[in-house]
Scaffold this motif. Structure first.
Motif, PDB file in Angstrom:
ATOM      1  N   LEU A 170       0.722  -1.280  -0.082  1.00  0.00           N
ATOM      2  CA  LEU A 170       0.096  -0.028   0.049  1.00  0.00           C
ATOM      3  C   LEU A 170       0.889   1.007  -0.083  1.00  0.00           C
ATOM      4  N   TYR A 199      -3.394   1.223  -3.465  1.00  0.00           N
ATOM      5  CA  TYR A 199      -2.635   0.091  -3.730  1.00  0.00           C
ATOM      6  C   TYR A 199      -1.391   0.389  -4.425  1.00  0.00           C
ATOM      7  N   PHE A 235      -6.800  -9.412  -0.087  1.00  0.00           N
ATOM      8  CA  PHE A 235      -6.176  -8.087  -0.504  1.00  0.00           C
ATOM      9  C   PHE A 235      -6.302  -7.920  -2.098  1.00  0.00           C
ATOM     10  N   ILE A 239      -9.186  -5.876  -7.819  1.00  0.00           N
ATOM     11  CA  ILE A 239      -8.417  -4.857  -8.106  1.00  0.00           C
ATOM     12  C   ILE A 239      -8.057  -5.354  -9.727  1.00  0.00           C
ATOM     13  N   TYR A 318      -7.509   1.877  -1.690  1.00  0.00           N
ATOM     14  CA  TYR A 318      -7.819   0.621  -0.721  1.00  0.00           C
ATOM     15  C   TYR A 318      -9.135   1.117   0.135  1.00  0.00           C
ATOM     16  N   ARG A 320     -10.652  -0.872   2.529  1.00  0.00           N
ATOM     17  CA  ARG A 320     -10.952  -1.564   3.423  1.00  0.00           C
ATOM     18  C   ARG A 320     -10.085  -0.871   4.832  1.00  0.00           C
TER      19      ARG A 320
END
Length: 830
Positions: A170, A199, A235, A239, A318, A320
């Motif tokens: 990240l 990301y 993860f 994406i 990202y 989350r």
């Protein structure tokens, strides 16, 4: 203005908009079936305008990234048209074509007359037409940067504004938040620095190794039974990646281990044959895989691509929850002193080529709008700080820079402790025992006002059965099987969430014994200040009062019985739909409004109005014991779009509870008058001193600064109060919106003074806090201690993001238990 306040001019991060659009806009539905990702929808619409049909879409149409588009002219195709958009730079194929339908919304012509009347003060209501016009202005300003950068609609993030690697695959990008806000006689755009977690882009191999915290390619040979496998799949799910062997961008559906060895069937020269991924890429693309045993990426329709051929696409947010170990890095990077923050905002807005260069936006230019490059200066005032009264008769302390030193002070109302015990869960009890005993001795000296004798029990817990340890400590301290000591002090390891859960559930819920947890790493370097902080929590938990702010308005209220209430709703983490929301209400029961009882209720996820407020308020008034003359209600957690609807419902619940009590008990006294105030911190308004002489030691505006004109809502009674002293970065003021005031006749000076005084009454601090104590007490956050452990409340990894259609509120209500009856009139939640 209060006679005890002084005037202060400050700079704010708001910039004046001149030239409201003098044209009308037309609304269209923009239907892009089967595209759930907002960024992908933006890409499709941008390609439609710039590549597929530039003639039709000139001037540019404004798109909200969801389903609505606005045009400053009637589009030439009539009422409806469907376009085929080729998302590839090559010849169109069935897979590269996306169909978009644009349909005119009948009679939806947007002009800005209602918004203009609102700003000029000619109307006192935000009409639907004014709301739509304001939303359109938001889109006009945000359209250009949102087409270029990663964004969450309201804010965008880009490397140009600053970036840093967080590790774990990240990065963090700085960026800018923008929001158009009407004020009396002006229209402002609020611009603030922001940040987004992105990301890491580039070769996917590098991103995976960063996520795994290693540099060795052997880690790519991960197997599906590895403990990191599920984390890795979670993860990377959904994406986008591009490829080194061909053009295109695709979304990751899943990961597969040892991709080079995966077999599949294909047609070759009319014959079906089995081959491997490794052989296929060698034959089709003349690529010999460097890491054939590494994992691979599975795309839609079962397509598998070796990870070494994948590139993580840039500018992907990202969304989350950030892993705990990365949070400190993020805070360190984003904390900016006020001067640095204002400089960054001004660099972003000024000059050609700046990130926020409004002059170059085709959308802003087409609307005929102009934004001032200079921030707005407003008039405000600094409220007088209330002195803090400790032991009655002693000299009150005067806070400085929002803080005061209470060492060697005696509490306003101390609670004595007859019997108490210590349970030590230190990782190495024999090694840590001397430091722990030194802390206990120091704590006793700092707690003389609590009349704390030496502990009756000091025992080591084994951690295997925390409840049994606590029971044994209670038995030894009291000499009885069923009696409890006044306090159990629990010494925890640095990381001991499970032990703390057991301690709090045993004390708060099952037995009603006050517990105080301390960490072994903290007490190893404890000083008088730390011990004093622990003592403040203990005294409040036992029902005592630490200190009382000396406020004229609180003294006036105390002439008759009054209750101050604070309410909030805590929601599950983003994407979690199978856990409930938790509502809390705290209410004062003492003459100084320093002691608060707490109620908690469970309701469906993300339901913002407090579902059981009527019953909670009714019980509070009953337990108060005498008919109150006044109720002051502070409501936390509401966004601007929720003010009217939620407040109306909750005011009815409060009034209904009062009516029921007065009827049931045949009360002849007048019913209490109500003041209902929404307190918000989810905004981006900031204040910056014009000189060092106007600032506190952190460079922020002084504690007690109030702004109630120049940037306030043109139709609401509101004010911004920066009640706390600055620590790290730029302080955030709280926004107070007075929905109803039957107590102070809308005298804003009294409301501001009351709000500021209550920011000094948070029982566990020797500094003023950012919002009044009744909404600062984080009762919702303690709900996890009241659920059965098997429900795994607040554990997002145990939750299913399923849309909530199967949510069973009864399961959660059955698994929730409120505080033990012995916790009544004790602030156990401290």
């Amino acid at each position: 203005m209060s006679r005890s306040s002084r005037r202060l001019q400050v700079v704010t991060n708001s910039f004046k908009i001149t030239g409201l659009p003098n044209r009308t806009y037309f609304q269209y539905d923009a239907i892009e079936p089967e595209i759930k990702n907002a960024l992908r929808r933006i890409e499709v619409f941008e390609r439609l305008q710039n590549h597929s049909q530039p003639r039709i879409f000139t001037p540019k149409v404004i798109y909200d990234s969801d389903a609505i588009a606005y045009s400053s002219h009637v589009l030439s195709f009539g009422n409806s048209a469907t376009f085929e958009v080729n998302m590839s730079d090559r010849a169109p194929t069935p897979r590269s074509i996306v169909k978009v339908t644009i349909k005119r919304v009948d009679a939806s012509i947007i002009d800005f007359e209602d918004l203009r009347r609102l700003i000029e003060g000619a109307t006192t209501s935000m009409t639907p037409r004014a709301t739509i016009a304001l939303n359109l202005l938001q889109l006009i300003l945000r359209q250009a940067p949102n087409l270029k950068y990663a964004n969450n609609v309201k804010a965008f993030f880009c490397r140009e504004a600053g970036s840093k690697s967080l590790g774990g695959g990240l990065e963090i990008f700085k960026g800018f938040f923008q929001s158009v806000r009407p004020a009396l006689k002006s229209l402002l755009v609020n611009v603030d620095t922001s940040c987004g977690v992105i990301y890491q882009d580039g070769p996917m191999i590098e991103v995976i190794l960063s996520f795994l915290g290693t540099s060795h390619p052997r880690a790519l040979n991960i197997d599906s039974n590895s403990p990191d496998w599920s984390k890795l799949k979670h993860f990377f799910k959904s994406i986008f990646v591009t490829f080194t062997h061909r053009k295109g961008k695709k979304k990751i559906a899943s990961l597969v281990p040892r991709a080079g060895s995966v077999e599949f069937e294909r047609e070759k020269d009319g014959v079906t044959e089995r081959t491997t991924i490794q052989a296929y890429f060698r034959e089709t693309y003349n690529i010999s895989l460097k890491y054939p045993d590494a994992l691979g990426v599975e795309l839609g329709r079962g397509t598998i691509v070796p990870v070494e051929l994948c590139i993580v696409a840039p500018n992907q947010r990202y969304t989350r929850k950030l892993p705990q170990e990365l949070t400190k890095k993020m805070v360190d990077f984003t904390s900016e002193k006020p001067k640095a923050r204002l400089d960054a905002i001004q660099r972003g807005i000024r000059g050609a080529g700046s990130v926020l260069d409004y002059n170059s936006s085709v959308f802003v230019r087409d609307a005929g709008m102009q934004i001032s490059p200079s921030p707005t200066i407003i008039d405000g005032k600094v409220l007088s700080t209330p002195p803090m009264q400790y032991r009655p008769g002693s000299q009150p302390l005067i806070p400085k820079f929002g803080a005061w030193n209470a060492v060697n002070q005696q509490f306003f109302q101390p609670r004595s402790i007859a019997k108490w015990a210590i349970v030590d869960y230190s990782p190495n009890p024999s090694r840590d025992r001397p430091a722990n005993e030194r802390f206990v001795t120091m704590l006793g000296k700092n707690c003389q006002k609590l009349a704390i004798p030496p502990p009756q029990v000091y025992m080591n817990g084994n951690g295997g059965n925390v409840v049994e340890d606590l029971k044994q400590a209670a038995r030894q301290a009291t000499g009885h099987e069923s009696q409890q000591p006044d306090l159990i002090l629990v010494i925890l390891p640095s990381s001991a969430a499970e032990i703390r859960f057991s301690v709090k559930q045993h004390g708060d819920v099952r037995t009603g014994v006050v517990t105080q947890c301390v960490r072994v790493d903290k007490i190893a370097r404890a000083n008088d200040q730390y011990c004093n902080n622990v003592a403040m929590k203990i005294n409040a938990k036992l029902g005592g009062v630490n200190a009382v702010p000396q406020s004229r308005i609180l003294a006036e209220l105390a002439k008759q019985p009054f209750i101050i209430m604070g309410a909030d709703v805590g929601h599950p983490s983003p994407g979690v739909f199978d856990q409930p929301s938790v509502a809390s209400l705290v209410w004062s029961y003492d003459p100084q409004a320093m002691c608060y009882e707490a109620f908690t209720s469970i309701q469906p996820p993300r339901f913002e109005p407090i579902e059981h407020l009527h019953a909670m308020v009714k019980k509070a008034i009953k337990d108060f014991g005498r008919p109150p003359s006044r109720i002051i209600f502070f409501r936390d957690g509401l966004s601007e779009g929720e003010y009217a609807k939620v407040a109306e419902k909750e005011i009815q619940d409060i009034k209904g509870a009062v009516d029921a009590i007065w009827s049931e008990r045949s009360v002849t006294l007048p019913k209490p008058t109500l003041t209902f105030i929404v307190v918000g911190k989810r905004h981006h308004v900031r204040f910056f001193p014009q000189s060092d002489q106007d600032a506190d030691k952190s460079g922020n505006c002084p504690a007690g600064f109030v702004a109630d004109q120049g940037i306030g809502n043109p139709i609401a009674k509101d004010y911004y109060l920066q009640s706390h002293g600055g620590l790290l970065g730029t302080s955030r003021p709280s926004h107070y919106v007075v929905i109803r005031d039957e107590n102070f006749a809308n005298n804003v000076d009294n409301l501001q003074e009351l709000s500021f005084a209550l920011c000094h009454s948070y029982a566990r601090a020797t500094r003023s806090v950012s919002i009044p104590a009744p909404v600062y007490y984080l009762v919702c956050g303690r709900a996890k201690f009241h659920f059965r452990p098997d429900l795994r409340y607040d554990d997002s990894s145990a939750s299913v993001a399923s849309g909530g259609s199967t949510f069973d509120i009864r399961k959660w209500q059955a698994g929730f238990k409120g505080p033990h009856e012995k916790m009544s009139k004790k602030m156990f939640y401290m």
